[in-house]
Structure formats: structure tokens, C-alpha cells
Design a protein around this motif. Structure first.
Motif, short mmCIF file in Angstrom:
data_model
loop_
_atom_site.label_atom_id
_atom_site.label_comp_id
_atom_site.label_asym_id
_atom_site.label_seq_id
_atom_site.Cartn_x
_atom_site.Cartn_y
_atom_site.Cartn_z
N ARG A 123 -4.73 7.23 -0.04
CA ARG A 123 -4.67 7.71 -1.42
C ARG A 123 -4.65 6.54 -2.39
NH1 ARG A 123 0.33 11.43 -2.97
NH2 ARG A 123 -0.56 12.63 -1.25
N LYS A 124 -3.88 5.51 -2.06
CA LYS A 124 -3.84 4.34 -2.95
C LYS A 124 -5.15 3.58 -2.88
CE LYS A 124 -1.71 -0.02 -4.07
NZ LYS A 124 -1.01 -1.21 -3.61
N GLY A 125 -5.70 3.50 -1.67
CA GLY A 125 -6.90 2.69 -1.51
C GLY A 125 -8.15 3.32 -2.08
N ALA A 126 -8.15 4.63 -2.29
CA ALA A 126 -9.36 5.30 -2.72
C ALA A 126 -9.97 4.74 -3.99
CB ALA A 126 -9.09 6.79 -2.89
N THR A 136 2.91 2.37 -6.54
CA THR A 136 2.69 2.42 -5.10
C THR A 136 3.20 3.73 -4.52
OG1 THR A 136 3.00 0.02 -4.99
CG2 THR A 136 3.18 1.24 -2.92
N PRO A 137 2.41 4.41 -3.69
CA PRO A 137 2.88 5.67 -3.07
C PRO A 137 4.16 5.46 -2.29
CG PRO A 137 0.52 5.40 -2.74
CD PRO A 137 1.02 4.11 -3.32
N ASP A 178 0.83 -1.20 0.00
CA ASP A 178 0.00 0.00 0.00
C ASP A 178 0.86 1.26 0.00
OD1 ASP A 178 -2.73 -1.19 0.26
OD2 ASP A 178 -1.84 -2.03 2.07
N VAL A 179 2.01 1.17 0.67
CA VAL A 179 2.94 2.30 0.75
C VAL A 179 4.36 1.75 0.87
CG1 VAL A 179 3.65 4.35 2.09
CG2 VAL A 179 1.22 3.75 1.93
N MET A 180 5.33 2.49 0.34
CA MET A 180 6.74 2.17 0.57
C MET A 180 7.40 3.36 1.26
SD MET A 180 7.96 0.32 -2.96
CE MET A 180 6.80 -0.62 -3.95
N VAL A 181 8.20 3.05 2.29
CA VAL A 181 8.99 4.06 2.99
C VAL A 181 10.45 3.78 2.62
CG1 VAL A 181 9.69 4.99 5.22
CG2 VAL A 181 7.34 4.21 4.87
N ILE A 182 11.08 4.71 1.91
CA ILE A 182 12.40 4.46 1.35
C ILE A 182 13.41 5.50 1.81
CG2 ILE A 182 13.73 4.17 -0.79
CD1 ILE A 182 11.20 3.32 -2.20
N ARG A 202 1.64 10.35 7.91
CA ARG A 202 1.90 10.51 6.48
C ARG A 202 1.70 9.20 5.72
NH1 ARG A 202 5.87 15.01 4.84
NH2 ARG A 202 5.82 16.49 6.56
N VAL A 203 2.13 8.10 6.33
CA VAL A 203 1.95 6.78 5.71
C VAL A 203 0.46 6.46 5.60
CG1 VAL A 203 2.21 4.29 6.12
CG2 VAL A 203 4.19 5.81 6.32
N GLU A 204 -0.30 6.77 6.63
CA GLU A 204 -1.74 6.51 6.59
C GLU A 204 -2.42 7.33 5.49
OE1 GLU A 204 -2.54 5.32 11.26
OE2 GLU A 204 -2.74 7.41 10.63
N VAL A 205 -2.00 8.57 5.32
CA VAL A 205 -2.56 9.41 4.25
C VAL A 205 -2.25 8.82 2.88
CG1 VAL A 205 -2.37 11.64 3.09
CG2 VAL A 205 -2.59 11.55 5.57
#
Length: 225
Positions: free
Chosen positions: A118-121, A73-74, A46-50, A111-114
Motif C-alpha cells: 500500500r505504501k509502495g504503490a 507510514t502504515p 515501509d511499515v511499523m508494527v506497534i 498483513r505487513v506485506e499488504v
């Protein structure tokens, strides 16, 4: 929500992983750019933190390559480089957000939840399709070539997760965490048993196989055309 953290600082990664899991988020971790690129390309997140500065391949290069491969992916970039030019460079490389170090975990989580929302919308599809196999998430009906396939609840969840990630390798660990909702010995045969039962139900009396076992990796459902 499931996220990928690509961070070479093992202490920082362990802290993030623990905190995210306590917040109810499933986390995979890669400690270098090459491993992170592979995981980000082969799995669904759902999200990547890089982290920006990584061994073997830097974070911006990872993001650019993911975008070239069609992975949308965001991405949230973490970096000790916090000047405006640095943030602009990160966003232009394909990042969706940029958080300078040091940071408060509460802000990182928010920020990750936001980004996850966004991806899930747009993901409102109630029906998944792979070839002539169709799964209706609302009615819990499964059909192949118009013929109803009767599944047990766990088999339905297993097929739903595989079809959600159609065309991608789904590992045993991913199935245990997302279908069985707990961490368990990945060597257990519970997955093999359920996959075998599912395969027999969706492929019996049909010529074309859809559910494949990827040796040493996991499973994939895909229509070869």
C-alpha cells in the motif's frame, strides 16, 4: 522492505525480528514508546508494527504523535485487547490495521506485506530531486544544475538511498543494510570512504553543500533553500 517493530516483550520481539528477517525483511526494534517514536520520526520505514501497551509512552499515543508530525507510514497495531471497541479506537488513533494477540506469524507477515504494498504503490517517481541535484533511477544519470555527475555503481546506489530519504537522518547501519545488502561492523570506514567520494563529486564546483554528516547519528541530504 524495511519495518520498525515497537514491542516491549523482548522474547516476542526477538521471535518477530528473526522471523521477519528470514522472510527477507529488514527490521529495526524499539522496546518502549519513546524510543519507538524517535526512530519512527527520524527514519524511513515501509511499515511499523506497534504494540498497544508500551512503557514510557503507550502505542496509541505513539501513533497519534507520528501522525501529528506528518509521518504517514502504515501502522499495524498488536494488542491483547481484541474487542470491537478496542480495534475501532486503535484505527481512529491512526492505525491502518489491528491484529489481536495471540496471532499466527503467517497472518502477521501477510498483513505487513499488504501494508507495505500500500505504501509502495504511489512511489513510482523515477527521478529524485534535492535542490538542483537530480537523480534519474531509470537512466542512472545524475546531474547538478544541469551538469552531469559521473558516479560508480555503488556511489549511485548510495546517493539514490540518501535522496529517497532526503531530509531524514540515514544511519550507518541503514546504509550497510540497504546499500551494501549485508550486516557489517558499523565501525568500518567503508561508508566514510564512499560518502567522501560521493560528496566530492556532487559538491565540487558548487557553492551550496547538500550532503551533511550528522555527528553521532549518520548522514542527511537536504536542500537548506
Amino acid at each position: 522492505m524495511k519495518i520498525l517493530v515497537i514491542e516491549d516483550d523482548l522474547e516476542a520481539a526477538a521471535y518477530m525480528t528473526k522471523a521477519f528477517r528470514e522472510a527477507g525483511i529488514v527490521v529495526d526494534h524499539a522496546s518502549d514508546g519513546e524510543s519507538g517514536l524517535f526512530m519512527g520520526s527520524e527514519n524511513s520505514y515501509d511499515v511499523m508494527v506497534i504494540d498497544r501497551m508500551l512503557p514510557r509512552r503507550d502505542g496509541l499515543s505513539v501513533i497519534s504523535e507520528l501522525r501529528k508530525r506528518g509521518v504517514n507510514t502504515p501502522v499495524l497495531i498488536l494488542s491483547a485487547l481484541g474487542q470491537v471497541d478496542d480495534r475501532v479506537t486503535g484505527l481512529r488513533a491512526g492505525g491502518d490495521d489491528y491484529l489481536p494477540k495471540p496471532y499466527a506469524f503467517s497472518e502477521l507477515l501477510a498483513r505487513v506485506e499488504v501494508l507495505g504494498r500500500r505504501k509502495g504503490a504511489p512511489e513510482q517517481d523515477m527521478v529524485y530531486r534535492v535542490g538542483d541535484l537530480e537523480l534519474d533511477r531509470l537512466s542512472h544519470e545524475v546531474r547538478r544544475a544541469g551538469k552531469e555527475v559521473l558516479l560508480q555503481p555503488r556511489e549511485f546506489r548510495l546517493l539514490e538511498y540518501l535522496m529517497k530519504n532526503a531530509g531524514q537522518v540515514v544511519t550507518r547501519t541503514m546504509l550497510l543494510e540497504n546499500v551494501w545488502d549485508y550486516h557489517f561492523d558499523p565501525q568500518t570506514n567503508v561508508i566514510d570512504v564512499h560518502v567522501s567520494r560521493l560528496r566530492s563529486k556532487i559538491e565540487k564546483d558548487f557553492d551550496k553543500p547538500l550532503l551533511k554528516t550528522i555527528r553521532g547519528a549518520g548522514y542527511m541530504i537536504k536542500d537548506e533553500g
